[in-house]
Design a protein around this motif. Structure first.
Motif, short mmCIF file in Angstrom:
data_model
loop_
_atom_site.label_atom_id
_atom_site.label_comp_id
_atom_site.label_asym_id
_atom_site.label_seq_id
_atom_site.Cartn_x
_atom_site.Cartn_y
_atom_site.Cartn_z
N PHE A 255 13.07 -1.29 -3.28
CA PHE A 255 11.74 -1.29 -2.63
C PHE A 255 11.76 -0.36 -1.41
CE2 PHE A 255 11.21 -6.08 -3.87
CZ PHE A 255 10.74 -5.74 -5.13
N LEU A 256 12.83 -0.47 -0.63
CA LEU A 256 12.89 0.30 0.62
C LEU A 256 13.01 1.79 0.35
CD1 LEU A 256 15.18 -2.15 2.61
CD2 LEU A 256 12.79 -1.60 3.14
N LEU A 257 13.89 2.15 -0.56
CA LEU A 257 14.05 3.57 -0.88
C LEU A 257 12.74 4.12 -1.42
CD1 LEU A 257 17.61 3.55 -2.54
CD2 LEU A 257 17.01 4.43 -0.26
N ALA A 258 12.08 3.31 -2.24
CA ALA A 258 10.82 3.74 -2.84
C ALA A 258 9.73 3.93 -1.79
CB ALA A 258 10.36 2.74 -3.89
N ALA A 259 9.84 3.19 -0.68
CA ALA A 259 8.84 3.31 0.39
C ALA A 259 9.29 4.31 1.46
CB ALA A 259 8.60 1.94 1.02
N GLY A 260 10.41 4.98 1.23
CA GLY A 260 10.90 5.96 2.20
C GLY A 260 11.53 5.32 3.42
N LEU A 261 12.01 4.08 3.26
CA LEU A 261 12.62 3.36 4.39
C LEU A 261 14.12 3.21 4.16
CD1 LEU A 261 9.84 0.63 4.57
CD2 LEU A 261 10.23 2.44 6.27
N GLN A 262 14.83 2.94 5.24
CA GLN A 262 16.28 2.83 5.11
C GLN A 262 16.71 1.46 4.59
OE1 GLN A 262 18.80 4.35 8.18
NE2 GLN A 262 17.05 5.27 9.18
N VAL B 14 4.99 -16.80 -19.80
CA VAL B 14 3.90 -16.31 -18.95
C VAL B 14 3.32 -15.06 -19.58
CG1 VAL B 14 3.40 -15.25 -16.70
CG2 VAL B 14 4.89 -17.24 -16.80
N GLU B 15 2.00 -15.03 -19.65
CA GLU B 15 1.34 -13.83 -20.15
C GLU B 15 0.15 -13.59 -19.25
OE1 GLU B 15 1.36 -14.28 -24.56
OE2 GLU B 15 0.13 -12.46 -24.45
N GLU B 16 0.20 -12.52 -18.47
CA GLU B 16 -0.89 -12.29 -17.51
C GLU B 16 -0.90 -10.83 -17.06
OE1 GLU B 16 0.08 -15.09 -14.36
OE2 GLU B 16 1.82 -13.95 -13.72
N PRO B 17 -2.07 -10.38 -16.57
CA PRO B 17 -2.10 -9.05 -15.98
C PRO B 17 -1.15 -9.02 -14.79
CG PRO B 17 -4.33 -10.01 -16.10
CD PRO B 17 -3.37 -11.08 -16.45
N SER B 18 -0.47 -7.92 -14.60
CA SER B 18 0.51 -7.88 -13.53
C SER B 18 0.74 -6.45 -13.08
CB SER B 18 1.82 -8.48 -14.05
OG SER B 18 2.82 -8.34 -13.08
N TYR B 19 0.98 -6.30 -11.79
CA TYR B 19 1.43 -4.99 -11.30
C TYR B 19 2.94 -4.92 -11.47
CZ TYR B 19 -3.13 -4.08 -9.27
OH TYR B 19 -4.47 -3.84 -9.11
N PHE B 20 3.40 -3.71 -11.76
CA PHE B 20 4.84 -3.50 -11.94
C PHE B 20 5.36 -2.50 -10.91
CE2 PHE B 20 3.69 -5.38 -15.88
CZ PHE B 20 4.83 -6.03 -16.33
N PHE B 21 6.57 -2.73 -10.47
CA PHE B 21 7.27 -1.79 -9.60
C PHE B 21 8.21 -0.96 -10.48
CE2 PHE B 21 11.31 -1.05 -7.27
CZ PHE B 21 10.83 -0.09 -6.38
N ARG B 22 8.26 0.34 -10.22
CA ARG B 22 9.07 1.23 -11.08
C ARG B 22 10.57 1.10 -10.77
NH1 ARG B 22 5.36 4.40 -13.59
NH2 ARG B 22 3.49 4.90 -12.38
N ARG C 233 0.83 -1.22 0.00
CA ARG C 233 0.00 0.00 0.00
C ARG C 233 0.86 1.26 0.00
NH1 ARG C 233 -5.40 -1.30 1.04
NH2 ARG C 233 -5.69 -3.19 2.28
N GLU C 234 1.96 1.21 0.74
CA GLU C 234 2.85 2.38 0.80
C GLU C 234 3.47 2.63 -0.58
OE1 GLU C 234 2.94 4.47 3.08
OE2 GLU C 234 4.67 5.68 2.45
N LEU C 235 3.84 1.56 -1.25
CA LEU C 235 4.43 1.72 -2.59
C LEU C 235 3.39 2.27 -3.57
CD1 LEU C 235 6.63 -1.53 -2.70
CD2 LEU C 235 7.46 0.83 -2.58
N VAL C 236 2.15 1.80 -3.43
CA VAL C 236 1.08 2.32 -4.29
C VAL C 236 0.85 3.81 -3.99
CG1 VAL C 236 -1.42 2.20 -4.75
CG2 VAL C 236 -0.07 0.08 -4.59
N ARG C 237 0.81 4.13 -2.69
CA ARG C 237 0.58 5.51 -2.28
C ARG C 237 1.65 6.45 -2.85
NH1 ARG C 237 1.46 9.21 1.62
NH2 ARG C 237 3.25 8.11 2.48
N ARG C 238 2.86 5.92 -2.97
CA ARG C 238 3.95 6.74 -3.49
C ARG C 238 4.11 6.60 -5.00
NH1 ARG C 238 8.35 8.01 0.43
NH2 ARG C 238 7.43 7.80 2.49
N ASP C 239 3.09 6.04 -5.63
CA ASP C 239 3.07 5.88 -7.09
C ASP C 239 4.27 5.08 -7.61
OD1 ASP C 239 2.11 6.14 -9.66
OD2 ASP C 239 3.23 8.00 -10.03
N GLN C 240 4.64 4.04 -6.87
CA GLN C 240 5.77 3.20 -7.27
C GLN C 240 5.30 1.90 -7.94
OE1 GLN C 240 8.96 4.04 -7.08
NE2 GLN C 240 8.39 6.03 -6.22
#
Ligand code: ME8
Length: 521
Positions: A282-289, A164-172, A120-127
C-alpha cells in the motif's frame, strides 16, 4: 535503498518509533495482547534510556464485520460497544504502567480522514479499480481465503468461512510482487526473525492476487470516498493507523517528519502477512516509505493448550499482575521465551522465574549487599581501595553487558538481553560468595569496603539496564543506591562522574523482589 531518499525526508536519526498492533475490540484483552504491549514497552523504554526521542503507539481496531457482529450480539450500537471495549484496553495499559505516547482508535476523526486520503491517493495513482469479489471470507480473521487454502471447509486458522459475492474495489497487489521481493532482498532485517522472513518470501514468490479492499454487505467501517455504498476493508483501514497517529495525510507535521518511517512494527505471527506484504505494498503504491522493520513474535499457549474463550482458559493479565506482581509478570513474559518463538504459560514456570531468578538471584544480591553496607559502612557508599583481579573481572563483565544488550536490543532480542543481565547477576553472586565480605569485616575492613563498593557499582549498572524491563523494581533499587533521577539513563552507565560517590548516604534497604508465597492462580 528502496523507498529511501525519495519525496519525503527521512526520520531523524535519534528518533525511534515503535508500534503494537491495534487490537480488535470484539473482546476483552488477554495475555496475548498484554504480551505484545509489554514487549513494545520494554523496547520503547530501552530506546528512551539510550537518549532517543521515542514515539510508542498502541490502540484499538474498531471497524469491520467482526466488531459489528460482537456489538450486535451484545445488543449495543457499534460505537457505544467499541467505546466500552476500547476503554478496557486503555485501562490495561494503565494497570501495566505502559509508557505509550499515544493511543489511537480507528473510530477517531483523525484516523478516518487519513484513511480516506490514502484511498484517494491510491485511486489517483491507478492502484485501485472497481470489480466484483466472489469467494470465501473469514469474519474471525477478517481475511479472504482462496478455495485452495481451505481445509475441510475451514480457514487455515480453523475459523469458519462464508461465501461472499459483492461489488468490491481491488488493490493492484499483483503489481507489487517484484518490488516487495526487492525490498526483502535489499533489507535483510526488514522482517525479523529470519525464519519468518523466509516464510513471507516464499509466500510472495508463490504469486500475489489483487486484493479486495472494500465491502458492501455491512456498513460498520470508513466510507469509501465518492462511493458510500462501500466501506474500506478493515485491514486497509487498520494498518493506516501507524501513519494517521502521526498526522497523515499531513506529511509535514512534526510527528510525521520525525517518526515516519516506523522503526519497528511489533506483531504476532498471525498477522505478519498483513504487515510484511499488504502494508508495504500500500505504501509503495502511494509513494510513501515502508516501515524499517516488522518483527513477528510467537504465540502463547496456556499450560500447553491453545488460549480460547471456548476452552475457558483465557488468562486475564490483570489477575496475573494481582497474583504475581507487575514486574514479575513482565519479567516472566519477556524472559521465558526467545522473542519470536512460541511460549507456554504455566503457573510452575511463572513461580520458578519469580522465586529463582528474581527473589534468589537478583533480589538476594541487592538485599545482601545493601544490608551489609547499611550495617557495616555506616549506611554510606564505602570508599574502595585498589582493585584486584576479581574486582576488575566483575566490573569488566558488568561493563561489557551494556554493549551486548545494545546489540541484542537492536534486533528486539528481549529474552537474550535479560539472559545477559542475569549472567552478570550470577557472576556477582559468585563474587560475593568467594569474597565473603561478612568475614572481612573483622580481618580486613578496607578490603570489605572495596568489595562492597564494587558490588554496589555493579548493582547500579544492572538496575540502569533492567529499568527497561522491570521499571518499578529497578527504580527502587536505584533509589536505595541514592542514584539521582538525572543520572539514570544509559549515558550514566560508563560515565565516571555518574558512578556511586563514596560517602553518599543511603536509605535503609527494603526487598524489591518478594518470594511467591501465595496461591498460584
Ligand atoms: O489482529 N500469543 O487484532 P487482535 C501471543 N486488529 N500474542 C497474541 C496472542 C497469543 N495467544 N493472542 C493475541 C488484530 N496476541 C488486528 C490487528 S494491526 C494494524 C491490526 C496478540 O485483537 C498478537 O500481537 O486479533 C497478535 O498479533 C494480536 O494480539 C492480535 O490482536
Amino acid at each position: 535503498m528502496q523507498g529511501r531518499g525519495s519525496e519525503i525526508p527521512m526520520a531523524s536519526a535519534d528518533a525511534f518509533y515503535v508500534t503494537t498492533p491495534i487490537y480488535y475490540v470484539n473482546d476483552v484483552p488477554h495475555i496475548g495482547h498484554a504480551y505484545t504491549t509489554l514487549a513494545c514497552d520494554a523496547i520503547a523504554r530501552f530506546a528512551r534510556l539510550e537518549g532517543r526521542r521515542v514515539h510508542f503507539l498502541t490502540g484499538t481496531d474498531e471497524h469491520g464485520q467482526k466488531v459489528e457482529k460482537a456489538a450486535a450480539d451484545a445488543g449495543v450500537a457499534p460505537q457505544a460497544f467499541t467505546d466500552r471495549v476500547s476503554g478496557r484496553f486503555r485501562e490495561l495499559a494503565r494497570v501495566m504502567a505502559v509508557s505509550n505516547d499515544d493511543f489511537i482508535r480507528t473510530t477517531e476523526p483523525r484516523h478516518l480522514a487519513g484513511v480516506q486520503a490514502l484511498w484517494r491517493e491510491l485511486v489517483r495513482r491507478d492502484q485501485i479499480y472497481l470489480g466484483r469479489y466472489a469467494g470465501w471470507y473469514s469474519v474471525r480473521d477478517e481475511t479472504y481465503f482462496a478455495e485452495s487454502e481451505l481445509t475441510g471447509g475451514m480457514a487455515p486458522t480453523g475459523a469458519p468461512v462464508e461465501w461472499v459475492e459483492e461489488p468490491s474495489y481491488f488493490f493492484r497487489l499483483s503489481a507489487w510482487q517484484e518490488p516487495l521481493l526487492r525490498l526483502y532482498e535489499e533489507r535483510p532485517d526488514f522482517i525479523l526473525p529470519p525464519s519468518r522472513r523466509n516464510e513471507v518470501i516464499s509466500f510472495v514468490k508463490g504469486g500475489l492476487q489483487d486484493l479486495s479492499v472494500s465491502r458492501t454487505s455491512f456498513s460498520w467501517g470508513i466510507p469509501v470516498p465518492d462511493d458510500p455504498d462501500h466501506v474500506v476493508y478493515v485491514w486497509l483501514d487498520a494498518l493506516t493507523n501507524y501513519m494517521t497517529a502521526l498526522g497523515y495525510p499531513n506529511t509535514e507535521t512534526e510527528a510525521y517528519r520525525t517518526f515516519w518511517p516506523a522503526d519497528v512494527h511489533v506483531v504476532g505471527k498471525d498477522i505478519l502477512r498483513f504487515h510484511a506484504i499488504f502494508w508495504p505494498a500500500f505504501l509503495l503504491a502511494a509513494g510513501l516509505q515502508p516501515p524499517r522493520r516488522v518483527f513477528a513474535h510467537g504465540w502463547w499457549t496456556n499450560e500447553g493448550q491453545k488460549i480460547s474463550k471456548s476452552l475457558g482458559n483465557v488468562i486475564d493479565p490483570v489477575q496475573l499482575i494481582e497474583a504475581y506482581g507487575l514486574d514479575q509478570t513482565r519479567y516472566f513474559l519477556l524472559r521465558e521465551v526467545p522473542f519470536g518463538n512460541d511460549g507456554d504459560f504455566s503457573r510452575d514456570a511463572m513461580v520458578t522465574r519469580m522465586n529463582h531468578d528474581l527473589a534468589n538471584d537478583y533480589g538476594n544480591l541487592v538485599q545482601r549487599v545493601l544490608s551489609m553496607i547499611q550495617r557495616n559502612c555506616d549506611a554510606r557508599v564505602p570508599a574502595p581501595g585498589a582493585y584486584d583481579d576479581a574486582d576488575h573481572r566483575l566490573i569488566a563483565a558488568a561493563g561489557d553487558m551494556l554493549a551486548r544488550v545494545r546489540a541484542a536490543m537492536a534486533e528486539q532480542a528481549l529474552s537474550r538481553s535479560l539472559e545477559m543481565v542475569f549472567e552478570v547477576i550470577a557472576s556477582a553472586n559468585r563474587y560475593v560468595d568467594a569474597q565473603a565480605p561478612w568475614a572481612l569485616r573483622k580481618t580486613d575492613p578496607e578490603r570489605m569496603a572495596t568489595v562492597l563498593y564494587v558490588l554496589a557499582e555493579v548493582i547500579r549498572r544492572l538496575a540502569l539496564v533492567t529499568q527497561a524491563f522491570m521499571p518499578d523494581a529497578s527504580g527502587k533499587i536505584l533509589d536505595q543506591l541514592a542514584v539521582p533521577d538525572d543520572v539514570r539513563s544509559l549515558a550514566s552507565f560508563e560515565d565516571v562522574a555518574s558512578a556511586l560517590q563514596p560517602g553518599a548516604a543511603l536509605p535503609p534497604p527494603s526487598g524489591v523482589f518478594p518470594r511467591f508465597a501465595g496461591q498460584a492462580l
